[in-house]
Design an enzyme around this catalytic site. Structure first.
Site, PDB file in Angstrom:
ATOM      1  N   ARG A 189       0.840  -1.191   0.000  1.00  0.00           N
ATOM      2  CA  ARG A 189       0.000   0.000   0.000  1.00  0.00           C
ATOM      3  C   ARG A 189       0.877   1.243   0.000  1.00  0.00           C
ATOM      4  O   ARG A 189       1.764   1.374   0.834  1.00  0.00           O
ATOM      5  CB  ARG A 189      -0.836  -0.016   1.281  1.00  0.00           C
TER       6      ARG A 189
ATOM      7  N   THR B 191      -1.167   7.630  -0.895  1.00  0.00           N
ATOM      8  CA  THR B 191      -2.429   7.498  -1.645  1.00  0.00           C
ATOM      9  C   THR B 191      -3.302   6.357  -1.132  1.00  0.00           C
ATOM     10  O   THR B 191      -4.485   6.285  -1.463  1.00  0.00           O
ATOM     11  CB  THR B 191      -2.140   7.216  -3.127  1.00  0.00           C
TER      12      THR B 191
ATOM     13  N   ASP C 137       0.388  -2.227  12.308  1.00  0.00           N
ATOM     14  CA  ASP C 137       0.834  -2.723  11.004  1.00  0.00           C
ATOM     15  C   ASP C 137       1.118  -4.233  11.114  1.00  0.00           C
ATOM     16  O   ASP C 137       2.060  -4.654  11.787  1.00  0.00           O
ATOM     17  CB  ASP C 137       2.101  -1.972  10.577  1.00  0.00           C
TER      18      ASP C 137
ATOM     19  N   ASP D 269       4.656  -5.464   9.862  1.00  0.00           N
ATOM     20  CA  ASP D 269       5.738  -5.082  10.784  1.00  0.00           C
ATOM     21  C   ASP D 269       5.692  -5.911  12.064  1.00  0.00           C
ATOM     22  O   ASP D 269       6.728  -6.342  12.585  1.00  0.00           O
ATOM     23  CB  ASP D 269       5.639  -3.597  11.137  1.00  0.00           C
TER      24      ASP D 269
HETATM   25  C1  PRP Z   1      -1.212  -4.274   4.611  1.00  0.00           C
HETATM   26  C2  PRP Z   1      -2.067  -5.517   4.777  1.00  0.00           C
HETATM   27  C3  PRP Z   1      -2.898  -5.519   3.521  1.00  0.00           C
HETATM   28  C4  PRP Z   1      -3.094  -4.038   3.252  1.00  0.00           C
HETATM   29  C5  PRP Z   1      -4.475  -3.674   3.695  1.00  0.00           C
HETATM   30  O1  PRP Z   1      -0.132  -4.543   3.789  1.00  0.00           O
HETATM   31  O2  PRP Z   1      -1.330  -6.685   4.970  1.00  0.00           O
HETATM   32  O3  PRP Z   1      -2.240  -6.128   2.416  1.00  0.00           O
HETATM   33  O4  PRP Z   1      -2.127  -3.332   4.025  1.00  0.00           O
HETATM   34  O5  PRP Z   1      -4.771  -2.359   3.367  1.00  0.00           O
HETATM   35  P1  PRP Z   1      -5.880  -1.963   2.286  1.00  0.00           P
HETATM   36  O6  PRP Z   1      -7.085  -2.819   2.579  1.00  0.00           O
HETATM   37  O7  PRP Z   1      -6.105  -0.516   2.564  1.00  0.00           O
HETATM   38  O8  PRP Z   1      -5.319  -2.212   0.928  1.00  0.00           O
HETATM   39  P2  PRP Z   1       1.015  -3.458   3.467  1.00  0.00           P
HETATM   40  O9  PRP Z   1       0.683  -2.754   2.190  1.00  0.00           O
HETATM   41  O10 PRP Z   1       1.264  -2.632   4.663  1.00  0.00           O
HETATM   42  O11 PRP Z   1       2.256  -4.359   3.120  1.00  0.00           O
HETATM   43  P3  PRP Z   1       3.102  -5.391   4.033  1.00  0.00           P
HETATM   44  O12 PRP Z   1       2.240  -6.618   4.255  1.00  0.00           O
HETATM   45  O13 PRP Z   1       4.276  -5.672   3.170  1.00  0.00           O
HETATM   46  O14 PRP Z   1       3.454  -4.708   5.332  1.00  0.00           O
HETATM   47  N1  URA Z   2      -2.485  -2.479   7.019  1.00  0.00           N
HETATM   48  C1  URA Z   2      -2.149  -2.859   8.285  1.00  0.00           C
HETATM   49  O1  URA Z   2      -1.192  -3.633   8.481  1.00  0.00           O
HETATM   50  N2  URA Z   2      -2.860  -2.362   9.313  1.00  0.00           N
HETATM   51  C2  URA Z   2      -3.908  -1.541   9.137  1.00  0.00           C
HETATM   52  O2  URA Z   2      -4.542  -1.146  10.137  1.00  0.00           O
HETATM   53  C3  URA Z   2      -4.247  -1.166   7.818  1.00  0.00           C
HETATM   54  C4  URA Z   2      -3.519  -1.657   6.779  1.00  0.00           C
END
Ligand code: PRP
Ligand code: URA
Length: 208
Positions: A103, A107, A199, A202
């Site tokens: 994400r 944006t 997150d 993380d």
């Molecule tokens: C997080 C999560 C989803 C997304 C959800 O991933 O694991 O994939 O955000 O958000 P959305 O519904 O608004 O799209 P992130 O993009 O943080 O990547 P990561 O798993 O690599 O930390």
């Molecule tokens: N992605 C995450 O990991 N946590 C949130 O709360 C939203 C998006």
């Protein structure tokens, strides 16, 4: 809501509390994700189909069952990986695809960086794994990719779903089944689910 299911189980509620707690260690966080994923996997497997087969017990022949379809698990990188081992333990013959989506923090739009899925998705029950359904941008895009690759019978397993993301995914893809451990209140102005867990990637991988 049609096609949206929440796991109603006391042990799952305890593990969701572990996930929410900011003092939870990475080890407990990962184990809690894993235990909730077992429950999600069992719930989704109610929709699997079997045919009757004959089996020899040590005493006599009797009726048994085998699956009539294949299974494909598709974690969204990174955080979806934390759910995969539990699903593979419940569904050991599943094949695995990967979708890399990140994400954009400004944006909130998903940016794709990797896509690889097994062949013949059209004949499989395809289960998308991602702990967080926030705006729904990532999971809706992932489901569109899977459909373009031929997937027809899609299930989405998440841990925490926000109303905004639930609405988007069910409107964009009314044909899929969505399973979550819990529904949360809303998104904050940074697109994080509240109360949420922070997150997920993380906290799973210790990259805070
Ligand atoms: C997080 C999560 C989803 C997304 C959800 O991933 O694991 O994939 O955000 O958000 P959305 O519904 O608004 O799209 P992130 O993009 O943080 O990547 P990561 O798993 O690599 O930390
Ligand atoms: N992605 C995450 O990991 N946590 C949130 O709360 C939203 C998006």
């Amino acid at each position: 809501m049609n096609n949206v299911f929440v796991i109603d189980n006391p042990l799952v509620k305890v593990d969701v509390t572990n996930l929410r707690n900011k003092a939870t260690s990475e080890e407990l966080f990962r184990n809690s994700v894993k235990r909730i994923s077992y429950a999600l996997a069992m719930e989704i497997s109610r929709y699997f189909e079997v045919k009757e087969v004959e089996v020899d017990t040590p005493l006599e022949k009797t009726k048994g069952f085998e699956l009539t379809h294949s299974i494909v698990l598709v974690p969204i990188l990174r955080a979806g990986l934390g759910m995969m081992d539990a699903f593979l333990e419940i569904m050991p013959k599943a094949r695995v695809g990967h979708i890399g989506l990140q994400r954009d923090e400004e944006t909130l739009q998903p940016v794709d960086y990797y896509y690889k899925t097994p062949k013949q998705l059209d004949k499989a029950k395809v289960i998308l794994l991602d702990p967080m359904l926030a705006t729904g941008g990532s999971s809706s895009a992932a489901i569109s990719y899977l459909k373009k690759s031929g997937a027809k019978d899609i299930y989405f397993a998440c841990l925490i779903a926000a109303p905004e993301g639930t609405k988007k995914v069910t409107q964009d893809h009314p044909d899929i089944k969505l399973f979550t451990a819990v529904f949360d209140r809303e998104l904050n102005d940074k697109g994080y689910i509240v109360p949420g867990l922070g997150d997920a990637g993380d906290r799973t991988f210790g990259t805070l």
